[in-house]
Scaffold this motif. Structure first.
Motif, short mmCIF file in Angstrom:
data_model
loop_
_atom_site.label_atom_id
_atom_site.label_comp_id
_atom_site.label_asym_id
_atom_site.label_seq_id
_atom_site.Cartn_x
_atom_site.Cartn_y
_atom_site.Cartn_z
N ALA A 43 63.70 52.20 26.19
CA ALA A 43 62.49 51.40 26.36
C ALA A 43 62.31 50.50 25.15
O ALA A 43 62.69 50.84 24.03
N PHE A 44 61.73 49.32 25.42
CA PHE A 44 61.52 48.32 24.39
C PHE A 44 60.09 47.81 24.48
O PHE A 44 59.64 47.41 25.56
N ASP A 45 59.37 47.82 23.38
CA ASP A 45 58.00 47.34 23.34
C ASP A 45 58.02 45.89 22.86
O ASP A 45 58.43 45.60 21.75
N THR A 46 57.57 44.98 23.73
CA THR A 46 57.57 43.55 23.39
C THR A 46 56.19 43.08 22.94
O THR A 46 55.92 41.89 22.95
N THR A 47 55.32 43.96 22.58
CA THR A 47 53.92 43.73 22.20
C THR A 47 53.04 43.55 23.43
O THR A 47 51.99 44.14 23.52
N HIS A 48 53.47 42.77 24.41
CA HIS A 48 52.67 42.54 25.61
C HIS A 48 53.11 43.42 26.78
O HIS A 48 52.34 43.65 27.71
N ASN A 49 54.36 43.89 26.76
CA ASN A 49 54.90 44.71 27.84
C ASN A 49 55.85 45.75 27.25
O ASN A 49 56.37 45.58 26.15
N VAL A 50 56.09 46.79 28.01
CA VAL A 50 57.13 47.76 27.68
C VAL A 50 58.18 47.64 28.77
O VAL A 50 57.89 47.77 29.96
N LEU A 51 59.41 47.35 28.37
CA LEU A 51 60.51 47.20 29.31
C LEU A 51 61.33 48.48 29.32
O LEU A 51 61.72 48.98 28.26
#
Length: 82
Positions: free
Chosen positions: A50-58
Motif C-alpha cells: 500500500a502507498f499513501d499519496t496524502t489524498h488516497n491510499v493505493l
C-alpha cells in the motif's frame, strides 16, 4: 478465467480483510502475504503493498503464482476472418 469482481466495500479499515496492508503512520508498507478468494471460489496466494499519496491510499495486490488461465481480448474488428 478468474475474476476479482467489483469491490463491495466502500472503505477499508483495520477490521477489514485488507486492513493489514494499510500504511497507518507511514508512506508505504512492505510486501505482505495474503490469501485471496476470487468470485469463482478459487484461492490465490498474493502479495500486497500500500502507498499513501496524502489524498488516497493505493493498494497493489498481485498473485505470487502464475494464474492457471489466460485470455486474449481483441477489438471486434479483429475477430472477423477475411
Amino acid at each position: 478465467m478468474t475474476r476479482a469482481g467489483i469491490p463491495t466495500a466502500e472503505r477499508i479499515d483495520v477490521g477489514h480483510a485488507l486492513g493489514d496492508l494499510l500504511p497507518i503512520g507511514r508512506k508505504m508498507t512492505r510486501p505482505t502475504q495474503l490469501v485471496y478468494r476470487d468470485r469463482n471460489g478459487d484461492i490465490h496466494e498474493c502479495l500486497g503493498e500500500a502507498f499513501d499519496t496524502t489524498h488516497n491510499v493505493l493498494l497493489l495486490i498481485y498473485p505470487t503464482k502464475a494464474l492457471t488461465g489466460s485470455i486474449i481480448a481483441l477489438p471486434e474488428q479483429f475477430k472477423r476472418l477475411a
